[in-house]
Each structure stands twice: as C-alpha cells, then as structure tokens.
Design a protein around this motif. Structure first.
Motif, PDB file in Angstrom:
ATOM      1  N   ARG A  77       0.814  -1.198   0.000  1.00  0.00           N
ATOM      2  CA  ARG A  77       0.000   0.000   0.000  1.00  0.00           C
ATOM      3  C   ARG A  77       0.859   1.264   0.000  1.00  0.00           C
ATOM      4  NH1 ARG A  77      -5.374  -0.326   1.249  1.00  0.00           N
ATOM      5  NH2 ARG A  77      -5.292   1.859   0.547  1.00  0.00           N
ATOM      6  N   LEU A  78       1.963   1.250   0.728  1.00  0.00           N
ATOM      7  CA  LEU A  78       2.863   2.400   0.727  1.00  0.00           C
ATOM      8  C   LEU A  78       3.470   2.616  -0.655  1.00  0.00           C
ATOM      9  CD1 LEU A  78       4.720   2.056   4.149  1.00  0.00           C
ATOM     10  CD2 LEU A  78       3.141   3.871   3.479  1.00  0.00           C
ATOM     11  N   SER A  79       3.859   1.518  -1.311  1.00  0.00           N
ATOM     12  CA  SER A  79       4.434   1.620  -2.650  1.00  0.00           C
ATOM     13  C   SER A  79       3.409   2.186  -3.630  1.00  0.00           C
ATOM     14  CB  SER A  79       4.915   0.243  -3.113  1.00  0.00           C
ATOM     15  OG  SER A  79       5.417   0.297  -4.426  1.00  0.00           O
ATOM     16  N   GLN A  80       2.174   1.721  -3.520  1.00  0.00           N
ATOM     17  CA  GLN A  80       1.116   2.232  -4.391  1.00  0.00           C
ATOM     18  C   GLN A  80       0.882   3.721  -4.140  1.00  0.00           C
ATOM     19  OE1 GLN A  80      -2.267  -0.250  -3.621  1.00  0.00           O
ATOM     20  NE2 GLN A  80      -1.502  -1.971  -4.840  1.00  0.00           N
ATOM     21  N   PHE A  81       0.903   4.107  -2.872  1.00  0.00           N
ATOM     22  CA  PHE A  81       0.700   5.515  -2.537  1.00  0.00           C
ATOM     23  C   PHE A  81       1.798   6.388  -3.133  1.00  0.00           C
ATOM     24  CE2 PHE A  81       1.737   9.063   0.348  1.00  0.00           C
ATOM     25  CZ  PHE A  81       0.572   9.807   0.218  1.00  0.00           C
ATOM     26  N   GLU A  82       3.057   5.946  -2.999  1.00  0.00           N
ATOM     27  CA  GLU A  82       4.177   6.722  -3.533  1.00  0.00           C
ATOM     28  C   GLU A  82       4.033   6.914  -5.040  1.00  0.00           C
ATOM     29  OE1 GLU A  82       7.581   4.501  -2.369  1.00  0.00           O
ATOM     30  OE2 GLU A  82       7.604   5.255  -0.315  1.00  0.00           O
ATOM     31  N   MET A  83       3.657   5.835  -5.745  1.00  0.00           N
ATOM     32  CA  MET A  83       3.558   5.923  -7.194  1.00  0.00           C
ATOM     33  C   MET A  83       2.312   6.697  -7.636  1.00  0.00           C
ATOM     34  SD  MET A  83       5.095   2.257  -8.464  1.00  0.00           S
ATOM     35  CE  MET A  83       4.509   1.230  -7.139  1.00  0.00           C
ATOM     36  N   GLN A  95       9.066   1.558  -8.279  1.00  0.00           N
ATOM     37  CA  GLN A  95       9.694   0.276  -8.593  1.00  0.00           C
ATOM     38  C   GLN A  95       8.656  -0.692  -9.128  1.00  0.00           C
ATOM     39  OE1 GLN A  95      11.048  -2.612  -5.458  1.00  0.00           O
ATOM     40  NE2 GLN A  95      13.069  -2.251  -6.359  1.00  0.00           N
ATOM     41  N   LEU A  96       9.076  -1.476 -10.129  1.00  0.00           N
ATOM     42  CA  LEU A  96       8.251  -2.547 -10.675  1.00  0.00           C
ATOM     43  C   LEU A  96       8.847  -3.872 -10.238  1.00  0.00           C
ATOM     44  CD1 LEU A  96       6.051  -3.708 -12.582  1.00  0.00           C
ATOM     45  CD2 LEU A  96       7.749  -3.555 -14.427  1.00  0.00           C
ATOM     46  N   LEU A 280      -3.388  -2.918  -9.235  1.00  0.00           N
ATOM     47  CA  LEU A 280      -2.051  -2.695  -9.763  1.00  0.00           C
ATOM     48  C   LEU A 280      -1.593  -1.273  -9.466  1.00  0.00           C
ATOM     49  CD1 LEU A 280      -2.150  -4.422 -13.275  1.00  0.00           C
ATOM     50  CD2 LEU A 280      -1.245  -5.334 -11.131  1.00  0.00           C
ATOM     51  N   SER A 281      -0.303  -1.144  -9.152  1.00  0.00           N
ATOM     52  CA  SER A 281       0.267   0.177  -8.969  1.00  0.00           C
ATOM     53  C   SER A 281       0.279   0.919 -10.308  1.00  0.00           C
ATOM     54  CB  SER A 281       1.693   0.069  -8.423  1.00  0.00           C
ATOM     55  OG  SER A 281       2.553  -0.490  -9.405  1.00  0.00           O
TER      56      SER A 281
END
Length: 309
Positions: A77-83, A95-96, A280-281
């Motif tokens: 969730r943090l990664s999705q938020f950043e992107m 990052q992927l 998906l991000s």
C-alpha cells in the motif's frame, strides 16, 4: 504495536523471508546484532514470539506469520501511494516487481529497455526462476506482475496472453535429420533427449506431447538452464525441445537447427498474470499496458529470425 516502527517491520520481513538474521543483515546493510535487536524490540511490542529457532534456521510462529502477511500488505500500500502521488505530479516513478520464468529472460530484457527509456524514473526488480518458483512467489505476493507460459490452475489470477511461445525441436546443425521435411514424430523414438529440471513448464509441455503420441522419451540429461541445454545439444549429447525465443540472440551463427517434426512447434502463449482483484500500482499498470501493445512487435521480430539449416 503503536511502538513498532516501519524500520522494524522491514527488518522483520527480511529476516522472515530469508529465515536468517545474518542474511537479512547482509541485504539491509546492517550488522547481525542490529537485526537481532530490532526484532527483539518488535517482539516486545507485539507481545508474542515471532520466531522459533531450530538449529541454525529461523521459523515463524503463528504470530510471526500473521505479522509477515500484514507487513507485505503495508509495504504494498505504501508503494502504491508513492507511485500514485508521483503520477499526480505527472511523473512515472517507483519500482516494478516483475517475476518471470527462465525462458522469458531471452525476450523480457528487450521489452524492458524501451520501457525504461520511456520512464527513466522507474527501477525494475526482475526475478527469474522456474515455473514452481514463480508459483511460490505468487503465493507469497512477492511480484506485482509475472510472465509465464502456463497459467496456474491452483490460483485465482487475471491472465492475459501477449506473445506467442512456440516450442521447437532443436538439434545440432549436423544431425542426420537436419534439413529433412515433415519428419514423423515417431522418428524421435530412441533419440537421446536433454530436458529441463522437474518443475519446468517447458518440460511439462514436452512430456504431455510425447505421452499423447505414445512415445517414451529417452532422457540422457536433465539440466537446470536453457543455456546449458543449448551447449549440450551443440556438443552432440542429444536433442531437446525449447522455446524458439532461446535462439533469439544467435541468428545465423547458431550451431543449432530447428528440426521440421510433425506436430511441432507446440503452440503456446506467453501470459502476463497477477492475482485477481489485485489493485495494480501506477507503474505496474503502465508496464501491463506496454506489454499488450509491444508484445506483437516482439513476436514479429522473433518470427523473422533466420537460423542455420
């Protein structure tokens, strides 16, 4: 848990994934005592043991397994938020996490190059393993997208074909059957075969094909990489069935040839998959759309390759 920190959760996740404080410390560029201390403090915050040690190996307790699943949800969730924030700013950054089966490494880098030039702010984490290894990663939700030729039946996934994956009979260029047309599949009876290790998707497809025609494979060698198999074929140790993509970088200099055998090539597809319902991000969605758009061009490039007959 209010006293737990994000850093402690990252340390715990690495230790749980590796089953070792030492390997977690190496990955995170920390000392082993620092990792132990962070896990000890997190354990105190949880109020239950997170690990139990048997010999030199760490195993998760029930509380540890629950916390690991929670950690991965939090990180995703943090990664999705950043992107998402980066996308709001008109950027494609982040990052992927991409997992691919071994054979896909022959064409995936050619797809990643233009994608990374288009989005220079994206970092790629590419994990290459066999079919069973990808299923383990899918079960642990370690990848955002995966590329494989045989979609899993034991997982509920969203699955999209984007590229042909023909499996061909490969032999040394001086093989007695080289240059012959419409070779009956029965002519391969008794030929020494070199095949991938158990768990390989290619191996499963090949065995099913020969079982359907009542032919028992004469297996001379089992090897864990396509490169090793290609070298063994060139050395005259036998023939094999591999994806046409493994010859993509060889062109006319190849020491191998494709035999014109009836019922070949085995027609397969490459699929991009992700767990059904997974959000998906921004980066994963961009790569997903790119694959569906660019896959046809890569297929045409591969079909145009010429090999020594």
């Amino acid at each position: 848990m209010k006293q737990a920190t994000l850093h402690q959760l990252k340390v715990f996740e690495a230790a749980a994934r590796h089953g070792s404080f030492t390997r977690a410390a190496e990955e995170l560029f920390l000392t082993q005592p620092t990792v132990s201390m962070q896990v000890k403090q997190l354990t105190k915050a949880v109020g239950l043991p997170l690990f139990e040690q048997v010999g030199k190996r760490l195993y998760l307790t029930d509380a540890g397994r629950e916390l690991l699943a929670t950690c991965r949800e939090v990180f995703e969730r943090l990664s999705q938020f950043e992107m998402t924030v980066a996308d709001m700013k008109g950027l494609k950054q982040g990052q992927l996490r991409l997992g691919v089966v071994t054979t896909a490494k022959y064409f995936v880098p050619r797809l990643l190059g233009p994608f990374c030039r288009r989005y220079p702010g994206i970092d790629i984490s590419l994990q290459v393993t066999n079919h069973e290894g990808l299923l383990d990663r899918l079960n642990d939700n370690l990848d955002e997208l995966q590329i494989m030729s045989q979609p899993p039946t034991s997982f509920d996934v969203s699955c999209h074909p984007f590229l042909e994956n023909p499996l061909e009979v490969l032999a040394p260029h001086d093989h007695p059957l080289a240059g012959q047309k419409n070779i009956p599949i029965e002519r391969l009876t008794g030929e020494p075969f070199i095949i991938r290790e158990p768990g390989s998707g290619t191996r499963g497809a090949v065995q099913r094909m020969f079982e359907e025609h009542g032919i028992k494979l004469k297996i001379r060698l089992e090897l864990g990489s396509n490169e090793a198999i290609k070298q063994a074929i060139a050395g005259g140790l036998g023939i094999s069935v591999l994806s046409r993509h493994v010859l993509a970088l060889e062109g006319g200099t190849s020491m191998l040839t494709i035999l014109d055998v009836e019922n070949f090539p085995i027609r397969q597809q490459w699929y991009v998959i992700y767990p059904k319902g997974k959000q998906l991000s921004v980066v994963a969605r961009a790569f997903f759309d790119y694959l569906l758009d660019e896959g046809k061009r890569v297929a045409e490039d591969t079909a145009a390759l010429k090999f020594r007959e």
